[in-house]
Design a protein around this motif. Structure first.
Motif, short mmCIF file in Angstrom:
data_model
loop_
_atom_site.label_atom_id
_atom_site.label_comp_id
_atom_site.label_asym_id
_atom_site.label_seq_id
_atom_site.Cartn_x
_atom_site.Cartn_y
_atom_site.Cartn_z
N LEU A 38 1.70 -61.25 13.31
CA LEU A 38 2.70 -59.42 13.77
C LEU A 38 1.93 -59.42 13.09
O LEU A 38 2.00 -59.83 11.32
CB LEU A 38 4.19 -60.02 13.69
CG LEU A 38 5.32 -60.27 15.12
CD1 LEU A 38 6.29 -60.52 13.79
CD2 LEU A 38 5.16 -59.29 16.01
N VAL A 39 1.70 -58.64 12.91
CA VAL A 39 1.18 -56.79 11.92
C VAL A 39 1.78 -55.98 11.36
O VAL A 39 2.18 -55.25 12.73
CB VAL A 39 -0.26 -56.68 12.04
CG1 VAL A 39 -1.06 -55.60 11.44
CG2 VAL A 39 -1.45 -58.33 12.20
N PHE A 40 2.55 -55.45 10.64
CA PHE A 40 3.38 -54.13 10.09
C PHE A 40 2.48 -53.44 8.82
O PHE A 40 2.25 -53.99 8.18
CB PHE A 40 4.45 -54.57 10.32
CG PHE A 40 4.94 -55.49 11.10
CD1 PHE A 40 5.35 -54.87 12.48
CD2 PHE A 40 5.87 -56.25 11.41
CE1 PHE A 40 5.79 -54.99 13.92
CE2 PHE A 40 6.39 -57.17 12.10
CZ PHE A 40 6.43 -55.96 13.83
N ASN A 41 2.35 -52.89 8.95
CA ASN A 41 1.33 -51.04 8.17
C ASN A 41 1.64 -50.10 8.15
O ASN A 41 2.55 -49.66 8.98
CB ASN A 41 0.18 -51.73 7.39
CG ASN A 41 -1.07 -51.34 9.34
OD1 ASN A 41 -0.01 -50.41 10.07
ND2 ASN A 41 -1.96 -52.84 9.35
N GLU A 42 0.85 -49.52 7.48
CA GLU A 42 1.25 -47.96 7.86
C GLU A 42 0.78 -47.57 9.13
O GLU A 42 1.37 -46.37 9.09
CB GLU A 42 0.40 -47.05 7.16
CG GLU A 42 1.24 -47.24 4.86
CD GLU A 42 0.42 -48.95 5.02
OE1 GLU A 42 -0.43 -48.68 4.91
OE2 GLU A 42 1.06 -48.99 3.73
N ARG B 95 8.74 -50.83 14.75
CA ARG B 95 10.19 -49.90 15.12
C ARG B 95 9.24 -49.03 16.49
O ARG B 95 9.90 -49.12 17.53
CB ARG B 95 10.63 -49.28 14.65
CG ARG B 95 9.69 -48.25 14.03
CD ARG B 95 10.82 -47.05 13.52
NE ARG B 95 9.58 -45.86 12.95
CZ ARG B 95 9.62 -45.72 11.65
NH1 ARG B 95 10.85 -46.29 10.32
NH2 ARG B 95 8.76 -44.38 11.26
N ASP B 96 7.67 -49.97 16.36
CA ASP B 96 6.94 -49.19 17.41
C ASP B 96 6.31 -50.20 18.48
O ASP B 96 5.31 -49.70 19.78
CB ASP B 96 6.26 -47.98 16.85
CG ASP B 96 6.30 -46.64 16.09
OD1 ASP B 96 7.46 -45.90 16.80
OD2 ASP B 96 6.06 -46.00 15.21
N MET B 97 6.65 -51.18 18.24
CA MET B 97 5.99 -52.95 19.45
C MET B 97 6.22 -51.86 20.46
O MET B 97 5.57 -52.23 21.35
CB MET B 97 6.86 -53.28 18.23
CG MET B 97 5.55 -54.98 18.90
SD MET B 97 6.07 -56.70 17.31
CE MET B 97 8.19 -56.15 17.22
#
Length: 195
Positions: free
Chosen positions: A50-54, A59-61
């Motif tokens: 999983l990669v979450f950043n700017e 929430r957009d996955m």
């Protein structure tokens, strides 16, 4: 019935792969099954991280374009079949990474008022075929059925899938593991399944 088989094992000379071949063989002989897709997560090079950043937000996955192909497979299928080993009492990290990304909010479920969300995958069914080195009753006796609770209650029921069938095969590294009998059981099940 349309079926998606998600295979999670890094070796095609394995017992897990033999189970996948029995699923395919039985399904192709079953007139109730109108379409089959096989997703081999290792061969596919699926990225479980999983990669979450700017640029990528959790929430957009559900609209991540890199995952659209896999979302379409799940939408297409009436039945999802998962084939995997049980390592440390749970599915391998590769499969859990697939689950983390694919069973995302606003695709697999939708939050609403109250304790539980609305499951968006209603009407689908699941078969889990898992193998383990230890005895078949190990997860039930020592782990309080953690594997089944994780997969059925914490995941599939949560997203609206109520019909979940398990085949947990133990003693798979033993020459007395009755491999051929278990492989035949899977073949027969998929040859005859009607929904």
């Amino acid at each position: 019935m349309k079926m998606l088989v998600v295979y999670t094992y890094p070796n095609h000379k394995s017992l897990n792969y033999a189970f996948s071949q029995q699923v395919m063989k039985g399904s192709k002989e079953n007139a109730n099954i109108k379409g089959i897709q096989m997703l081999d997560l290792y061969e596919e090079g699926f990225n479980p991280l999983l990669v979450f950043n700017e640029q990528k937000r959790r929430r957009d996955m559900h609209i991540d374009p890199e995952l659209e192909k896999y979302r379409q497979q799940i939408k297409w299928a009436d039945k999802l079949v998962f084939i995997y080993p049980i390592w440390w009492g749970r599915p391998p990290a590769m499969l859990l990474g697939y689950i983390d990304q694919m069973f995302a909010s606003n695709f697999a479920y939708k939050d609403k008022k109250g304790l539980f969300p609305e499951g968006l995958l209603k009407g689908k069914s699941v078969v889990c075929i898992s193998t383990m080195k230890g005895p078949t009753n190990y997860p039930m006796l020592w782990l309080n059925n953690a594997h089944k609770i994780l997969m059925k209650k914490a995941l599939f029921n949560f997203v609206g899938i109520k019909k979940v069938k398990f085949f947990e095969f133990g003693n798979m590294e033993s020459p007395r593991g009755n491999h051929s009998k278990k492989l035949e059981k899977i073949y027969q099940y998929f040859q005859k399944i009607d929904k």
